[in-house]
Design an enzyme around this catalytic site. Structure first.
Site, PDB file in Angstrom:
ATOM      1  CB  CYS A 155       1.158  -1.170   2.355  1.00  0.00           C
ATOM      2  SG  CYS A 155       2.356  -2.514   2.226  1.00  0.00           S
TER       3      CYS A 155
ATOM      4  CG  HIS B 294       6.578  -4.773   4.927  1.00  0.00           C
ATOM      5  ND1 HIS B 294       5.508  -5.516   4.457  1.00  0.00           N
ATOM      6  CD2 HIS B 294       6.358  -3.509   4.490  1.00  0.00           C
ATOM      7  CE1 HIS B 294       4.685  -4.732   3.779  1.00  0.00           C
ATOM      8  NE2 HIS B 294       5.182  -3.507   3.797  1.00  0.00           N
TER       9      HIS B 294
ATOM     10  CG  HIS C 180       4.939   0.560   6.372  1.00  0.00           C
ATOM     11  ND1 HIS C 180       3.566   0.714   6.255  1.00  0.00           N
ATOM     12  CD2 HIS C 180       5.310  -0.208   5.306  1.00  0.00           C
ATOM     13  CE1 HIS C 180       3.139   0.057   5.186  1.00  0.00           C
ATOM     14  NE2 HIS C 180       4.186  -0.502   4.592  1.00  0.00           N
ATOM     15  CD  GLU C 181       8.944  -0.155   3.931  1.00  0.00           C
ATOM     16  OE1 GLU C 181       9.012  -1.366   3.607  1.00  0.00           O
ATOM     17  OE2 GLU C 181       8.090   0.610   3.453  1.00  0.00           O
TER      18      GLU C 181
END
Length: 204
Positions: free
Chosen positions: A123, A169, A165-166
């Site tokens: 990351c 966030h 993953h995004e």
């Protein structure tokens, strides 16, 4: 050029170089926030206004992503509390995908359809550190594009990992939050022993 749509999913594989370059050349790279910064640890606000300000943010995000040599970037990683991420990512077949998603929501995969991939994950907000993390090898994200039009993006392999993953966030989760305590401690050690190769925002 507008992205062509096939069935319900956008085709984000066309004119990737031209589209990414146009965004990046209009934008300005910003420093990346790192783990510990409050903006990374709470859910972001929904995008409700679609216009020049959002378009400029997306341009800056593409510029920031390229400067940091990343494959995906969420708005809170450059300190902006909005649910939008950009990506420029290869899938496991070597096909490049470029795009932006506002207000993303991941489809829930039925348990019987989940095939987990435990590859390494890193990351930009945890610079210099990596750890294996099991995630489904297929993902579908639904949201809107920069003009507020509904879109759906699907990915496999590494690109599926990027989409998950995004999206994480923007709901206040870093990949390290999904690790066991020992693995998380090792990631933080790796980060402490490395020097970021791009500009970051120091935590006060």
């Amino acid at each position: 050029m507008a992205e062509q749509r096939t069935s319900e999913f956008i085709d984000d594989t066309q004119d990737c170089e031209a589209r990414e370059t146009a965004h990046r050349e209009r934008g300005t790279a910003r420093p990346v926030t790192v783990v510990g910064n409050p903006v990374l640890h709470s859910e972001c606000k929904d995008v409700t206004e679609y216009g020049d300000e959002l378009a400029a943010l997306i341009d800056d995000m593409f510029a920031s992503q390229r400067a940091a040599e990343g494959v995906g970037l969420a708005a809170n990683q450059i300190g902006v509390d909005l649910k939008v991420f950009v990506y420029d990512c290869m899938d496991d077949e070597g096909v490049r995908h470029v795009g932006a998603v506002c207000n993303p929501v991941l489809d829930e995969l039925p348990a019987g359809e989940r095939v987990l991939d435990d590859s390494n994950e890193g990351c930009l907000s945890v610079p210099g550190a990596y750890a294996p993390l099991a995630r489904p090898d297929y993902a579908v994200v639904r949201g809107t594009d920069a003009k507020g039009e509904p879109i759906a993006v699907r990915g496999t392999g590494y690109f599926a990992r990027c989409l998950q993953h995004e999206t994480d966030h923007l709901y206040g989760y870093l990949y390290i939050d999904r690790l066991a305590k020992r693995e998380r401690k090792d990631v933080m050690r790796q980060m402490g022993e490395s020097t970021p190769r791009y500009e970051v925002v120091p935590n006060d």
